[in-house]
Design a protein around this motif. Structure first.
Motif, PDB file in Angstrom:
ATOM      1  N   SER A   4       4.821  -8.622   1.064  1.00 56.77           N
ATOM      2  CA  SER A   4       4.343  -7.654   0.868  1.00 56.77           C
ATOM      3  C   SER A   4       2.807  -7.943   1.306  1.00 56.77           C
ATOM      4  O   SER A   4       2.173  -8.985   1.505  1.00 56.77           O
ATOM      5  CB  SER A   4       3.984  -7.341  -0.832  1.00 56.77           C
ATOM      6  OG  SER A   4       3.286  -8.722  -1.364  1.00 56.77           O
ATOM      7  N   THR A   7      -0.537  -8.412  -3.457  1.00 58.33           N
ATOM      8  CA  THR A   7       0.205  -8.624  -4.750  1.00 58.33           C
ATOM      9  C   THR A   7      -0.773  -8.256  -5.860  1.00 58.33           C
ATOM     10  O   THR A   7      -1.891  -8.925  -5.666  1.00 58.33           O
ATOM     11  CB  THR A   7       0.910 -10.326  -5.018  1.00 58.33           C
ATOM     12  OG1 THR A   7       1.867 -10.046  -3.924  1.00 58.33           O
ATOM     13  CG2 THR A   7       1.522 -10.350  -6.221  1.00 58.33           C
ATOM     14  N   HIS A  41       9.673  -5.168   3.454  1.00 60.87           N
ATOM     15  CA  HIS A  41       8.205  -5.211   3.192  1.00 60.87           C
ATOM     16  C   HIS A  41       7.626  -4.233   2.419  1.00 60.87           C
ATOM     17  O   HIS A  41       8.035  -3.009   2.832  1.00 60.87           O
ATOM     18  CB  HIS A  41       7.517  -5.559   4.643  1.00 60.87           C
ATOM     19  CG  HIS A  41       6.154  -5.774   4.560  1.00 60.87           C
ATOM     20  ND1 HIS A  41       5.537  -6.774   4.259  1.00 60.87           N
ATOM     21  CD2 HIS A  41       5.071  -4.758   4.681  1.00 60.87           C
ATOM     22  CE1 HIS A  41       4.202  -6.757   4.268  1.00 60.87           C
ATOM     23  NE2 HIS A  41       3.951  -5.230   4.505  1.00 60.87           N
ATOM     24  N   TYR A  42       6.614  -4.469   1.711  1.00 56.12           N
ATOM     25  CA  TYR A  42       6.017  -3.612   0.810  1.00 56.12           C
ATOM     26  C   TYR A  42       4.725  -3.571   0.837  1.00 56.12           C
ATOM     27  O   TYR A  42       4.175  -4.729   1.298  1.00 56.12           O
ATOM     28  CB  TYR A  42       6.538  -3.672  -0.779  1.00 56.12           C
ATOM     29  CG  TYR A  42       8.084  -3.238  -0.968  1.00 56.12           C
ATOM     30  CD1 TYR A  42       8.442  -1.970  -1.397  1.00 56.12           C
ATOM     31  CD2 TYR A  42       8.735  -4.319  -1.134  1.00 56.12           C
ATOM     32  CE1 TYR A  42       9.786  -1.760  -1.778  1.00 56.12           C
ATOM     33  CE2 TYR A  42      10.215  -4.367  -0.981  1.00 56.12           C
ATOM     34  CZ  TYR A  42      10.624  -3.064  -1.486  1.00 56.12           C
ATOM     35  OH  TYR A  42      11.990  -2.771  -1.854  1.00 56.12           O
ATOM     36  N   ALA A  45       3.196  -5.456  -3.980  1.00 57.00           N
ATOM     37  CA  ALA A  45       4.128  -5.841  -4.953  1.00 57.00           C
ATOM     38  C   ALA A  45       3.341  -6.230  -6.521  1.00 57.00           C
ATOM     39  O   ALA A  45       2.372  -6.831  -6.566  1.00 57.00           O
ATOM     40  CB  ALA A  45       4.539  -7.409  -4.428  1.00 57.00           C
TER      41      ALA A  45
END
Length: 175
Positions: A4, A7, A41-42, A45
């Motif tokens: 990510s 976070t 992939h973000y 998170a």
């Protein structure tokens, strides 16, 4: 494992859900057992470890379990071991992957809606409501049939009612 850009570790479910809903792509992190083999992939998170959703509470009419409660904690809880002939504890013992037993969370089991779950059939045989942040409660059966809604499962409530289980009857059979 997933990655990510950012976070976030919110201190309550409302903040976690608000952040999740505002990101272009986001994922909730709990026990991460369902995410350990993904390579996505973000942008965000949302780590739920500090959001206050790890608890088991026995009330007059129900048992309430937070979504971040690890399966092993549910398994060894005296309240859960005594309810429904210990069927919930026994189902968790039947989880083959010991890492899932140790690190997996109730919320992961519920939100994952895995058809191969050993715990979901037991929960479906009881009167279980799923608690959703900002969306209220719905029966577990209805929740499992719903398409993904981008929801945050905050916990479940299990109605305390008389339950007949084969476990209890089996133990009482004459030798």
């Amino acid at each position: 494992m997933i990655t990510s850009t950012t976070t976030l570790v919110p201190d309550n479910p409302a903040a976690a859900y608000a952040a999740y809903r505002q990101a272009a792509s986001a994922v909730f992190l709990a026990g991460t057992q369902g995410l350990k083999y993904k390579k996505d992939h973000y942008d965000l998170a949302v780590d739920l470890s500090k959001a206050g959703m790890q608890y088991i509470e026995e009330r007059e009419d129900d048992i309430v379990i937070g979504a971040m409660t690890p399966l092993w904690q549910i398994k060894i809880s005296p309240v859960i071991q005594e309810f429904a002939g210990g069927a919930i504890s026994k189902a968790i013992s039947d989880v083959a992957d010991k890492n899932v037993q140790r690190y997996g969370t109730l919320g992961g089991v519920i939100s994952g809606k895995a058809p191969f779950s050993v715990l979901l059939p037991i929960l479906l045989s009881l009167h279980v409501d799923v608690q959703l942040q900002d969306k209220g409660c719905m029966s577990l059966d209805d929740y499992l049939y719903c398409p993904p809604m981008g929801e945050l499962v905050t916990g479940i409530s299990i109605a305390k009612e008389a339950v007949y289980t084969a476990y209890k009857a089996y133990r009482k059979l004459p030798a």
